[in-house]
Design an enzyme around this catalytic site. Structure first.
Site, PDB file in Angstrom:
ATOM      1  CD  GLU A 233      -3.183   3.292 -10.554  1.00  0.00           C
ATOM      2  OE1 GLU A 233      -3.685   2.811  -9.512  1.00  0.00           O
ATOM      3  OE2 GLU A 233      -2.356   4.216 -10.549  1.00  0.00           O
ATOM      4  NE  ARG A 311      -0.364   5.839  -1.219  1.00  0.00           N
ATOM      5  CZ  ARG A 311      -1.090   6.842  -0.690  1.00  0.00           C
ATOM      6  NH1 ARG A 311      -1.652   6.705   0.478  1.00  0.00           N
ATOM      7  NH2 ARG A 311      -1.249   7.968  -1.341  1.00  0.00           N
ATOM      8  CB  ALA A 568      -4.467   7.779  -4.504  1.00  0.00           C
ATOM      9  CD  GLU A 769      -6.116   3.626  -1.816  1.00  0.00           C
ATOM     10  OE1 GLU A 769      -5.232   2.925  -2.319  1.00  0.00           O
ATOM     11  OE2 GLU A 769      -6.007   4.855  -1.707  1.00  0.00           O
TER      12      GLU A 769
END
Ligand code: FES
Ligand code: FES
Lengths: 814, 167
Positions: A233, A311, A568, A769
């Site tokens: 990322e 998160r 995500a 995920e």
């Protein structure tokens, strides 16, 4: 209909024949240069001198650059501009790039890089959580604190209390294809970059800054990655920028690929955490108060650490309704690799915290941990139908489009306003928090309206034979002195959406050619999750044509701009919707044209089975496309989508950060050898919610892979730094990821088949995920096996390596 | 120095540094990028080739030591329009995700199936005269090929499917 069919990945024949191209496989033009970094030999200090004469004298060397030689920005950070491409005169971790060598071959560059001498006035590095706390070395001013209810009073009043702490290790991504980039200089100073990245727009943005051009002079292309898992990322920025800078200085094509050891030493990993907890509960095991303190080791630069730590806080509840809870999060700055995104993005760490609490409470009470878990669940959603279309958004606030961010790096998850400065605990919540005490709300005040774990748990308990097997395990353990078995159940509730709300948008570009073939491009990147396939299925089903007619091309910033990272778990949710919007525009135009030609109504035109039917007439799709073209109808469209209903205040910790939740649960059985600590997974039963699956084959692959990778994180994958800050586990010889033989002997995977209550593409749910966290059940099963060795609390850490299991067995024996 | 190799049935003479690995020779000098470099250390299996019919990690082989040897790479097993039974099984079973380990898995499994059929025992075989391809045998025999996407269940199904088709 091409949706919801078990279809293989796109490019399947290419993969098995070895002709699917990755960045390192792209044939390079003659004269291509290769790069390697010279790295800091120490973890912290001031660079006093860099002697590069020997480097320049090495065969094949064309150029050697240090920070002073960079023509423009010296920054590869996705967030706070605190991560120079090449050292700015100080070094902050062992392995930090200090200079870059360009040579005629990969090997020549690597050899030359080793010849440099970097002298550093060493300072004492800050390596551990405790050292960072003592030095007050952190990101953001002080800890972030979110509160719901009155945890202090509730703790005080609770009939039972316990405290504990759990260490959770980090994780190396070990994408099988290492980081790689190739820069090809164009006329007029423009640059084309091929990058193995989950975030082409970020690469484009950083490269433009590095070579001093606007973004429109840089085009980034990503065909596919050999695995990403979050590690691509932001971590590809350095390679792409280095290549582009050298390419613009020399006018030559430039390629860079990290050797595996360099990759592991240079790039960031999953954040390791320590979570302290203090819990109040009743004699049934109902949690009355929870106070979590999460310590995240973020490494030397900010990267994506703030949203990762957020998160972790957002998943500190997992599947449990907590009415009195405080979550305190410390984001600690250490002289180690800058920890980064990794599948789950902090969620798994937060979840391990509460699952550990459940385990601890159940052990102390002598209850079945699965029962204690169920007792604490959120309330089940009302029966399907009453609330079928995600109605919860109607009452919610809209986004805040007026609010602008200071940083120029808008497309990055690290793009948050930051305050750094002296510490001082800032407290949010209390008066600032919403007041939904006692409602079916999360600690951050979002109502949970789609909870289905009650039913899912019921089903899995049945299909896995949990109760009988738990009894059998206990009986088996009675008769076995040296080997002990353990079994555990754990649930997953994972929030879907980027928590930085503006990233929840996507674009797509669709062309229909006059022969009826379809060209599709979207902003997501393919890393093995089957995203291209899913999006192509959406397009094929909108036009009612076979999937083979849709060609998916490389992700390209010149075709779809301003994309968010493929992260995500949002890939198919966002890009599938954008592709649908584009296809529908073309379809509507075609329908209108054909209706006119054949005296029908546009709304009656049917696209199905490779045909188009209108006013009693049926023709092949290709004929319809040709007619539309001849009648001067545009057969190209862009599609755009943004997720509705999100609003999130990360500082207060309040709002609706997620579009919906994805659910799953798992039962794992393990056996341990109490003499050596060695262990294996005997059986795993997984039940996972993908909504109405777009592609069951791909989803099951993601679930199996996620589970194994999650179990690997919590069992064999151990990162070890020595006390100088050197990463000792920098190759697969010392860092153990799961092999074929580590897969559970019995592996039952099922999809929970119910449509998403929120309006997603064909009512599917994201699956990248969430299944990773099903692996937590393997760690809990090991804890169960250790607990079978004696009356003591095994206090198992993660990863539960053989060594850790052995230590836990000792503690259990007391 | 100069070495002559037969690769996928064609003879090549390559000029190379004494320390060049077969993997680099195959990828960079012969332009056959199907063989992948995962670790360059002999730990992941992505670079598996057949050397005189035996599976080896090509990153651990020095080109200089293989003058006159016969090499098969993934490109020599089949092409997208003419796939081998094992390659077809990988497509059928969707035996991969990102695909980076796939060429190595297929090369390794190609040799492994032959080893089993020839009765070569493995570490977990009960009998030194060989063993049937049980789940445990397959796990053991394929444990040198890492898949970070953990597509293992489907990789195993694909290999099983191909082995059943053979017998
Ligand atoms: S590249 Fe040869 S074993 Fe990994
Ligand atoms: S499919 Fe990605 S490494 Fe095996």
């Amino acid at each position: 209909m091409s949706v919801a069919k078990p279809l293989p990945h796109d490019a399947a024949p290419l993969h098995v024949a070895g002709t699917a191209r990755y960045v390192d496989d792209i044939p390079v033009p003659a004269g291509c240069l290769h790069l390697a970094f010279g790295m800091s030999p120490v973890a912290k200090g001031r660079v006093t001198s860099v002697d590069l004469d020997a480097v320049r004298a090495m065969p094949g060397v064309v150029a050697v650059l240090t920070a002073g030689d960079l023509p423009h920005a010296n920054d590869v950070s996705p967030s706070a501009h605190d991560e120079p491409l090449l050292s700015d005169g100080t070094v902050h971790y062992l392995g930090q790039p200090v200079f870059v060598v360009a040579a005629t071959s990969h090997l020549a560059a690597r050899k030359a890089a080793r010849a440099g001498t970097i002298d550093v006035a060493e300072e004492t590095p800050i390596l551990t959580v405790d050292e960072a706390l003592a030095a007050n070395s952190r990101f953001e001013g002080g800890p972030v604190v979110w509160t719901k209810g009155d945890p202090e009073a509730a703790l005080e009043a609770a009939p039972h209390r316990l405290t504990g702490s759990v260490k959770i290790g980090g994780q190396e991504h070990f994408y099988l294809e290492g980081q790689a980039a190739l820069a090809l200089p164009q006329e007029g100073g423009d640059m084309v970059v091929h990058s193995s990245t989950q975030h082409p727009t970020e690469i484009q943005h950083k490269v433009a800054e590095a070579i001093g051009t606007p973004m429109n002079a840089v085009r980034v292309e990503t065909r596919r990655m050999g695995g990403g898992f979050g590690g691509k990322e932001s971590q590809g920025n350095a390679l792409a920028c280095a290549c582009a800078v050298v390419a613009s200085l020399t006018g030559k094509p430039v390629k860079m690929r990290y050797d595996r050891d360099d990759d592991m030493v240079i790039t960031g990993k999953r954040h390791d955490f320590r979570i302290d907890y203090s819990v109040g509960y009743d004699s049934e095991g109902r949690l009355l108060a929870v106070d979590f303190t999460q310590y995240a080791r973020c490494g030397w630069a900010q990267d994506l650490s703030l949203p990762v730590a957020d998160r972790a806080m957002l998943h500190a509840d997992n599947a449990y309704r907590l009415d009195a809870v405080r979550i305190t999060s410390h984001r600690l700055k250490t002289n180690t690799q800058s920890a980064t995104a990794y599948r789950g993005f902090g969620g798994p760490q937060g979840m391990v915290g509460i699952e550990r609490v459940m385990d601890h409470v159940a052990r102390v009470l002598g209850k079945d941990p699965a029962e204690v878990r169920r007792l604490n669940y959120y309330a089940e959603a009302r029966a399907e139908g009453a609330d079928a279309s995600g109605g919860r958004f109607s009452a919610k606030v809209k986004g805040e489009p007026g609010k602008k961010l200071e940083t120029g790096d808008l497309a990055s998850r690290g793009a948050v306003e930051v305050e750094s400065g002296p510490s001082g605990s800032r407290r949010y919540g209390g008066a600032y928090s919403p007041k939904p005490q006692g409602g079916n709300t999360t600690p951050y005040g979002m109502e949970v309206t789609d909870f289905i774990l009650g039913d899912m748990t019921e089903r899995l308990m049945e299909t896995s034979g949990y109760a009988a097997r738990r009894a059998a395990v206990a009986e088996w353990n009675e008769g076995n002195r040296l080997l002990k078995k353990g079994i555990a159940f754990s649930p997953v509730k994972f929030g879907i959406s980027f928590t930085l709300s503006h990233l929840n948008q996507a674009g797509a570009l669709v062309h229909v050619y006059q022969d009826g073939s379809i060209h599709l491009n979207h902003g997501g990147t393919e890393m093995g999750q089957g995203l291209n396939q899913k999006v192509a299925q959406v397009a094929a089903s909108r036009f009612g044509v076979p999937l083979e007619w849709v060609k998916i091309t490389a992700t390209d910033t010149g075709k779809v701009p301003n994309t968010s990272a493929t992260a995500a778990s949002s890939g198919s949710d966002l890009n599938g919707m954008a592709a649908k919007a584009a296809c529908d525009q073309i379809r509507d135009r075609m329908a209108e044209c054909l209706a006119g030609l054949f005296q029908g109504k546009p709304s009656d035109v049917v696209f199905e089975g490779g045909e188009v039917r209108v006013g009693g007439e049926a023709m092949p799709f290709a004929r319809a496309a040709q007619l539309a073209y001849e009648n001067r109808v545009s057969l190209s469209a862009t599609g755009y989508y943004r997720t509705p209903g999100l609003s999130w205040d990360r500082v207060k910790g309040a709002g609706t950060p997620f579009f919906y939740f994805a659910y799953g649960c798992a039962v794992t059985e393990v056996v341990i050898d109490t003499l050596t600590g060695e262990n294996r997974i005997l059986r795993a039963d997984l039940l996972h919610d993908c909504g109405t699956s777009l592609n069951p084959a791909l989803d099951i692959g993601q679930i199996e892979g996620g589970y194994v990778q999650g179990a690997g994180w919590l069992t064999t994958e151990e990162l070890v730094w020595d006390d100088t800050g050197r990463l000792r586990t920098h190759a697969p010889s010392t860092y153990k990821i799961p092999a074929c033989s580590d897969r559970p002997d019995v592996f039952n995977v099922a999809l929970w088949d119910a449509p998403n209550r929120s309006e997603t593409i064909y009512r599917s749910k994201a699956g990248g995920e969430p299944p990773f966290m099903l692996g937590i059940s393997a760690w809990l099963a090991l804890s169960d096996a250790c607990a079978a060795c004696g009356p003591g609390w095994p206090d198992l850490r993660a990863p539960a390596t053989a060594e850790a299991v052995l230590a836990a067995v000792k503690r259990a024996r007391g | 120095m100069k070495t002559t190799l037969t690769v996928n049935g064609r003879s090549h003479q390559v000029e190379h540094d004494a320390r060049r690995t077969l993997l680099d020779t195959i990828r960079d000098d012969l332009g056959l990028p199907g063989t992948k470099k995962g670790c360059d250390h002999g730990q992941c299996g992505a670079c598996t080739i057949l050397l005189n019919g035996e599976r080896v990690n090509s990153c651990l082989c020095l080109t200089a030591m293989h003058d006159g040897d016969d090499i098969t790479t993934i490109e020599g097993i089949g092409s997208p329009d003419r796939l081998s039974a094992l390659q077809k099984a990988f497509v059928e079973k969707d035996g991969y995700q990102c695909g980076y380990c796939t060429p190595g898995q297929i090369m390794s499994a190609t040799a492994m199936l032959r080893e089993v059929s020839e009765g070569a025992p493995s570490y977990v075989s009960g009998d030194l005269d060989g063993a049937a391809l049980t789940d445990a045998e397959m796990a053991e025999r394929m444990s040198g090929n890492l898949c970070r996407c953990s597509a293992y269940p489907l990789i195993r199904e694909a290999i099983l499917m191909a082995s059943e088709a053979e017998t």
